[in-house]
Structure formats: structure tokens, C-alpha cells
Design an enzyme around this catalytic site. Structure first.
Site, PDB file in Angstrom:
ATOM      1  CG  ASP A   1       2.313  -2.942   0.001  1.00  0.00           C
ATOM      2  OD1 ASP A   1       1.698  -2.902  -1.072  1.00  0.00           O
ATOM      3  OD2 ASP A   1       1.863  -3.454   1.045  1.00  0.00           O
TER       4      ASP A   1
ATOM      5  N   GLY B   1      -0.237  -6.568  -0.771  1.00  0.00           N
ATOM      6  CA  GLY B   1      -1.449  -7.004  -1.464  1.00  0.00           C
ATOM      7  C   GLY B   1      -2.349  -7.740  -0.497  1.00  0.00           C
TER       8      GLY B   1
ATOM      9  CG  ASN C   1      -0.706  -7.813   3.165  1.00  0.00           C
ATOM     10  OD1 ASN C   1       0.439  -8.136   2.838  1.00  0.00           O
ATOM     11  ND2 ASN C   1      -1.179  -6.599   2.964  1.00  0.00           N
TER      12      ASN C   1
ATOM     13  CG  PHE D   1      -3.350  -0.101  -5.858  1.00  0.00           C
ATOM     14  CD1 PHE D   1      -2.465  -0.870  -5.122  1.00  0.00           C
ATOM     15  CD2 PHE D   1      -4.225  -0.737  -6.729  1.00  0.00           C
ATOM     16  CE1 PHE D   1      -2.450  -2.256  -5.238  1.00  0.00           C
ATOM     17  CE2 PHE D   1      -4.218  -2.117  -6.849  1.00  0.00           C
ATOM     18  CZ  PHE D   1      -3.325  -2.878  -6.103  1.00  0.00           C
TER      19      PHE D   1
ATOM     20  CD  GLN E   1      -7.756  -1.657  -0.791  1.00  0.00           C
ATOM     21  OE1 GLN E   1      -8.316  -1.985   0.255  1.00  0.00           O
ATOM     22  NE2 GLN E   1      -6.529  -2.059  -1.107  1.00  0.00           N
TER      23      GLN E   1
ATOM     24  CG  ASP F   1      -4.926  -7.004   4.139  1.00  0.00           C
ATOM     25  OD1 ASP F   1      -6.138  -6.935   3.870  1.00  0.00           O
ATOM     26  OD2 ASP F   1      -4.047  -6.402   3.501  1.00  0.00           O
TER      27      ASP F   1
END
Length: 298
Positions: A12, A48, A52, A116, A168, A252
């Protein structure tokens, strides 16, 4: 007992915009959108969904087994998992690809814009789920489309109960596919926006969905979450965080706590209470895997 966590491992890149997106984007000019945001703060974190969730579950004392794919640049993430004591038994590296990358920009109101690149995640279906005596349950979190479809069927074939958490990844599927996921799953978790989309695409109400599984949870951010069981809804109040610093990875963190509670045989409402508590710790720290517990789960 272990929990199999299907989803992404990603790097990230997190940026902070000190203004408000709403002040920079003109609603009547969206057809010619051309904006630039000055981001004086930038950092790179391990992320990810699978990573997480595994981090949260490990902190709580669970045994996470992430099932994910990394690219040729993923050696650093493998070292990270080893340092945390998280097994990489079901983590594979795919030649000729990059590890999934998320570029996340957050404004002063904690609104986020994310770009992403899936990279190796699109090959996640190469790893199969099979019955194993130490795997008690699992979760399907956002992943490659083929992986999400195939892993759901494999969980069913292996007799492993699982949480369907499309996140998502939900827009990748049509109504029939989402209905099939619900029919296969043991529990479903979504946020409020995803919950509306799930209902719109399947033609099912939240109450309807909850009757098809053991339970449905709709997370509501700072408002807590709604726990639906057999058509009945119970609001589980949020926990006030010490500070609101970074929302990245809060969902998460919540889902890691959900898995921990489910492993213990807790009620869904009790799992949600723990999730809200862990989420409050996460939002007070920058990055999705940098918080620590200040309590003992019980």
C-alpha cells in the site's frame, strides 16, 4: 485451529491530502475531470485484505493461514509474514508479475480515493482449497475474480464453513453469481454501501440474505454495525477511538476479530463487539498493520 484467509497480499502506498476532495471536484464538471492533489505525506505499508486480516487475527491469538499470490517482488512480504509468525503455507509467488499494489489517498474527512493494480493477485486461483484437519473455517475477501468463484466452491466441497466478504470486489459479479456466493457461504459481511449494492444486484433484502446464512453483518463505520440473524437486526454500537488518524484497513481489522470470535464459538453480536474494539485501535494508527492490542480478548 486455523482460519484460511483467501484474499490479496499487497503493498500500500498511502498518501494524505490535507484538503477535502469535495472542494476540489466540481460535480457539474465530472465529464471533463482533470484534478491534481498535493500530497505532502507519503509512505509504503504492507497491506492487502488477506495480510491485514491475518495480522488482526494473529494479534488476537488466532492462527491465520493467508492464501494469496505474490509477484517476483514479494520477498519482502514473505519476510514480514515470517517475522509475525504467520504461516506462508498457502502463499505462492508468480513469475513475471508484480505483487498487487494499492495507491490510497485520504483527505481530511477520511474520504479515500484508491487506485489498485492487481498484479499477481489475478493468479490467486492457482492455489486450491482442500480439507485439512487444522482448518476450522475460512473467509473469502477481495481477490481475483476466478479465485473468489473457485475458492467458494472449494470451501463447500471441503466442508469448511466460510465468511463471504466481497468488499471492493463485489462489482465484479452479477446478481446470479452473488446469489450463489450467498447460498454457499455460512456468514456474509459487507459495509453499508456494499450491502445496498448486494441487495440491488440480487433482489434480496438484508433480512432475506440473513435467512440464507447463519448471520449477516453490515458495518457502518463510526456508527458501529448491524448484525442480522434470521431476519432480525441488532445494532452493535461503535467503540470511540482515541483518535481518528487513518481508516485504511479498519474493515480488515474488524474481520480478523470476527474470525477469532467465530473460532471461539461466540455469538455474531459478540464477535462484532470485538471487531468494533479492534477497529477503533486500528483507526488511531497509520497504516493497516501497525496497531497493537491494549486489551486481552475474552
Amino acid at each position: 485451529m486455523a482460519a484460511l484467509i483467501c484474499g490479496s497480499l499487497a503493498f500500500d502506498t498511502i498518501m494524505t491530502f490535507e484538503g477535502r476532495f469535495a472542494e476540489q471536484i466540481l460535480p457539474d464538471q465530472l465529464h471533463i475531470l482533470n484534478v491534481s492533489f498535493l500530497v505532502p505525506s507519503l509512505r509504503r505499508d504492507f497491506g492487502g485484505c488477506a495480510g491485514n486480516i491475518a495480522y488482526s487475527l494473529k494479534l488476537l491469538g488466532g492462527d491465520p493461514l493467508p492464501m494469496a499470490t505474490l509477484g517476483t517482488d514479494g520477498g519482502e512480504y514473505l519476510q514480514r509474514l515470517a517475522a509475525l509468525g504467520i504461516s506462508d503455507r498457502y502463499v505462492k509467488q508468480v513469475d513475471g508479475t508484480y505483487t498487487a499494489q494499492a495507491m490510497i489517498m485520504t483527505d481530511r474527512d477520511n474520504n479515500q480515493i484508491t487506485a489498485f493494480h492487481p498484479g499477481a493477485m489475478m493468479q490467486a486461483h492457482i492455489t486450491r482449497i482442500e480439507s485439512h484437519p487444522d482448518i476450522k473455517l475460512g473467509i473469502i475477501s477481495p481477490d481475483g475474480r476466478d479465485a473468489m468463484l473457485e475458492h467458494a466452491a472449494q470451501f463447500v466441497a471441503a466442508g469448511i464453513p466460510f465468511v463471504f466478504d466481497p468488499g471492493q470486489g463485489l462489482p465484479m459479479f452479477n446478481g446470479a453469481e452473488l446469489t450463489q456466493f450467498i447460498e454457499q457461504a455460512t456468514w456474509v459481511t459487507v459495509n453499508d454501501y456494499e450491502g445496498k449494492m448486494l441487495c440491488d444486484r440480487t433482489g434480496l433484502s438484508l433480512a432475506d440474505i440473513s435467512r440464507k446464512v447463519k448471520g449477516l453483518v453490515v458495518t457502518l463505520g463510526g456508527e458501529g454495525c448491524d448484525v442480522w440473524v434470521n431476519g432480525e437486526c441488532e445494532r452493535v454500537q461503535a467503540v470511540q477511538p482515541a483518535a481518528v488518524v487513518d481508516p485504511t484497513g479498519c474493515g480488515d481489522a474488524w474481520r480478523g476479530a470476527l474470525l477469532f470470535g467465530l473460532e471461539q464459538g461466540w455469538s455474531l453480536a459478540r464477535c462484532a463487539e470485538l471487531g468494533n474494539k479492534v477497529g477503533a485501535l486500528k483507526i488511531a494508527q497509520r497504516g493497516p498493520q501497525n496497531y497493537v492490542l491494549d486489551f486481552t480478548p475474552a
